[in-house]
Design an enzyme around this catalytic site. Sequence first.
Site, PDB file in Angstrom:
ATOM      1  N   LYS A 151       0.841  -1.209   0.000  1.00  0.00           N
ATOM      2  CA  LYS A 151       0.000   0.000   0.000  1.00  0.00           C
ATOM      3  C   LYS A 151       0.873   1.255   0.000  1.00  0.00           C
ATOM      4  O   LYS A 151       0.554   2.261  -0.620  1.00  0.00           O
ATOM      5  CB  LYS A 151      -0.943   0.016   1.210  1.00  0.00           C
ATOM      6  CG  LYS A 151      -2.128  -0.934   1.073  1.00  0.00           C
ATOM      7  CD  LYS A 151      -3.330  -0.239   0.438  1.00  0.00           C
ATOM      8  CE  LYS A 151      -4.361  -1.171  -0.157  1.00  0.00           C
ATOM      9  NZ  LYS A 151      -5.023  -2.036   0.787  1.00  0.00           N
ATOM     10  N   LYS A 172      -3.269 -11.800  -8.701  1.00  0.00           N
ATOM     11  CA  LYS A 172      -4.525 -12.270  -8.100  1.00  0.00           C
ATOM     12  C   LYS A 172      -5.638 -11.306  -8.488  1.00  0.00           C
ATOM     13  O   LYS A 172      -5.396 -10.104  -8.688  1.00  0.00           O
ATOM     14  CB  LYS A 172      -4.386 -12.391  -6.577  1.00  0.00           C
ATOM     15  CG  LYS A 172      -4.338 -11.075  -5.861  1.00  0.00           C
ATOM     16  CD  LYS A 172      -4.736 -11.173  -4.401  1.00  0.00           C
ATOM     17  CE  LYS A 172      -4.897  -9.740  -3.908  1.00  0.00           C
ATOM     18  NZ  LYS A 172      -5.633  -9.444  -2.785  1.00  0.00           N
ATOM     19  N   LYS A 188      -9.935  -5.917  -6.832  1.00  0.00           N
ATOM     20  CA  LYS A 188     -10.616  -4.667  -7.191  1.00  0.00           C
ATOM     21  C   LYS A 188      -9.602  -3.562  -7.482  1.00  0.00           C
ATOM     22  O   LYS A 188      -9.760  -2.785  -8.406  1.00  0.00           O
ATOM     23  CB  LYS A 188     -11.492  -4.191  -6.021  1.00  0.00           C
ATOM     24  CG  LYS A 188     -12.633  -5.121  -5.681  1.00  0.00           C
ATOM     25  CD  LYS A 188     -13.251  -4.780  -4.316  1.00  0.00           C
ATOM     26  CE  LYS A 188     -13.255  -5.987  -3.409  1.00  0.00           C
ATOM     27  NZ  LYS A 188     -13.921  -5.851  -2.124  1.00  0.00           N
TER      28      LYS A 188
HETATM   29  P1  AMP Z   1     -11.324  -8.040   0.232  1.00  0.00           P
HETATM   30  O1  AMP Z   1     -12.160  -7.677  -0.936  1.00  0.00           O
HETATM   31  O2  AMP Z   1      -9.887  -7.726   0.080  1.00  0.00           O
HETATM   32  O3  AMP Z   1     -11.910  -7.567   1.540  1.00  0.00           O
HETATM   33  O4  AMP Z   1     -11.376  -9.634   0.292  1.00  0.00           O
HETATM   34  C1  AMP Z   1     -12.484 -10.339   0.788  1.00  0.00           C
HETATM   35  C2  AMP Z   1     -12.150 -11.813   0.892  1.00  0.00           C
HETATM   36  O5  AMP Z   1     -11.942 -12.359  -0.411  1.00  0.00           O
HETATM   37  C3  AMP Z   1     -10.850 -12.074   1.661  1.00  0.00           C
HETATM   38  O6  AMP Z   1     -11.021 -13.226   2.457  1.00  0.00           O
HETATM   39  C4  AMP Z   1      -9.831 -12.295   0.592  1.00  0.00           C
HETATM   40  O7  AMP Z   1      -8.772 -13.116   1.013  1.00  0.00           O
HETATM   41  C5  AMP Z   1     -10.673 -12.984  -0.470  1.00  0.00           C
HETATM   42  N1  AMP Z   1     -10.104 -12.747  -1.799  1.00  0.00           N
HETATM   43  C6  AMP Z   1      -9.965 -11.539  -2.405  1.00  0.00           C
HETATM   44  N2  AMP Z   1      -9.405 -11.672  -3.630  1.00  0.00           N
HETATM   45  C7  AMP Z   1      -9.176 -13.004  -3.787  1.00  0.00           C
HETATM   46  C8  AMP Z   1      -8.604 -13.784  -4.855  1.00  0.00           C
HETATM   47  N3  AMP Z   1      -8.182 -13.218  -5.979  1.00  0.00           N
HETATM   48  N4  AMP Z   1      -8.520 -15.124  -4.690  1.00  0.00           N
HETATM   49  C9  AMP Z   1      -8.956 -15.710  -3.549  1.00  0.00           C
HETATM   50  N5  AMP Z   1      -9.507 -15.028  -2.517  1.00  0.00           N
HETATM   51  C10 AMP Z   1      -9.616 -13.691  -2.623  1.00  0.00           C
END
Ligand code: AMP
Length: 338
Positions: A127, A207, A210
């Site tokens: 970040k 990965k 967003k």
């Molecule tokens: P976030 O949108 O960063 O709050 O992620 C929400 C959940 O989705 C978290 O548990 C992340 O680890 C999971 N997550 C986000 N992106 C991925 C991805 N590309 N592959 C697997 N899990 C993901």
Amino acid sequence: MSEPAASAASPALAPPRVRCFSGIQPSGAPHIGNDLGAIRNYVALQDRFESIYCIVDFHALTTTHDAETLRRRTREMATALLALGLDPARCTLFVQSHRPEVAELMWLFLTVTPVSWLERTPTYKEKRENQPEDVNHGLLTYPALMAADIVLYKASVVPVGRDQAAHLELSREIVRAFNNRYGPTFPEPQAVYTQAPVVLGTDGVRKMSKSIGNTIEIFAPADEIRRQVMSMVTDTQRIKRTDPGRPEICNVCQLHRFFGDDYEEIWDGERTARTGCVDTKKLLVERILRHYGPARERYAELLASPVIVDRILEEGAARLRPIVDATMAEVREKMGLR
Ligand code: AMP
Ligand code: TRP
């Protein structure tokens, strides 16, 4: 407390009253990486543990600074989770800031957390690179707030994607540091992964995320989902339509594993060049739209009834009050604050 089972596959191992907790940021539209990596486990674990799921708006403030945007995205994320299968009769869904005691617990945790632990967190380093104009203190203390989220409810099972592994490890260290200084108080949280702990984005390299903009969204209009899937990078060595494909390294083929039982036939078509990348992508669009069809309908209905969603979130936060009061009374007592 005995250790929770490491996968969602063995319900018989679940001891009674073990709590499960996870948080998700309201920082944009949910994508299939969120679902395949985490949300489908939230849904599966509702019946095995006393499950609590949280939309982490405090965390999102480290990157989202517009009040209306945050409010809208918070409600949209709640709507999405309900549409994907969270059931308020079987789990508790709430918004982080509606139980603000978590900010107090975070502060208390910061007093047992060496700065060096926070500074070495990979996401903090990322970040700092990605938003150099806004290296706010929340980015540094982010994992301590996450530890507080989980153990405010004394939860020990934490369904997340692999990108959260370092955060979870740090949460465990913080909890251990607290328990060492003030006596056994909290269980150490443990990550639980799905069959797809890391879903790659449409670029096929990083990965799905967003913030990178390489997502396939779940609730976007069908045309947008089609555009996102058709833009996917496949096997870069497959130049001509007649070249054999390599499904093991083609992200489109990999995603097919989660949207139908016949993926091996699809892979075979690629290997023998019976099918081309475009055919395989078109089929993936169809499968994704079919798989998420019912959820997409529920999402549209619920989005039109924000009062229902808001009530679920309010009731969720209210239901947690006794747990929070008990934990905070115990912690304040142990730390000499009462
Ligand atoms: P976030 O949108 O960063 O709050 O992620 C929400 C959940 O989705 C978290 O548990 C992340 O680890 C999971 N997550 C986000 N992106 C991925 C991805 N590309 N592959 C697997 N899990 C993901
Ligand atoms: N850090 C997580 C993410 O970015 C969100 C989160 C906040 C979380 N608090 C949590 C996840 C507690 C699991 C448990 O995705």
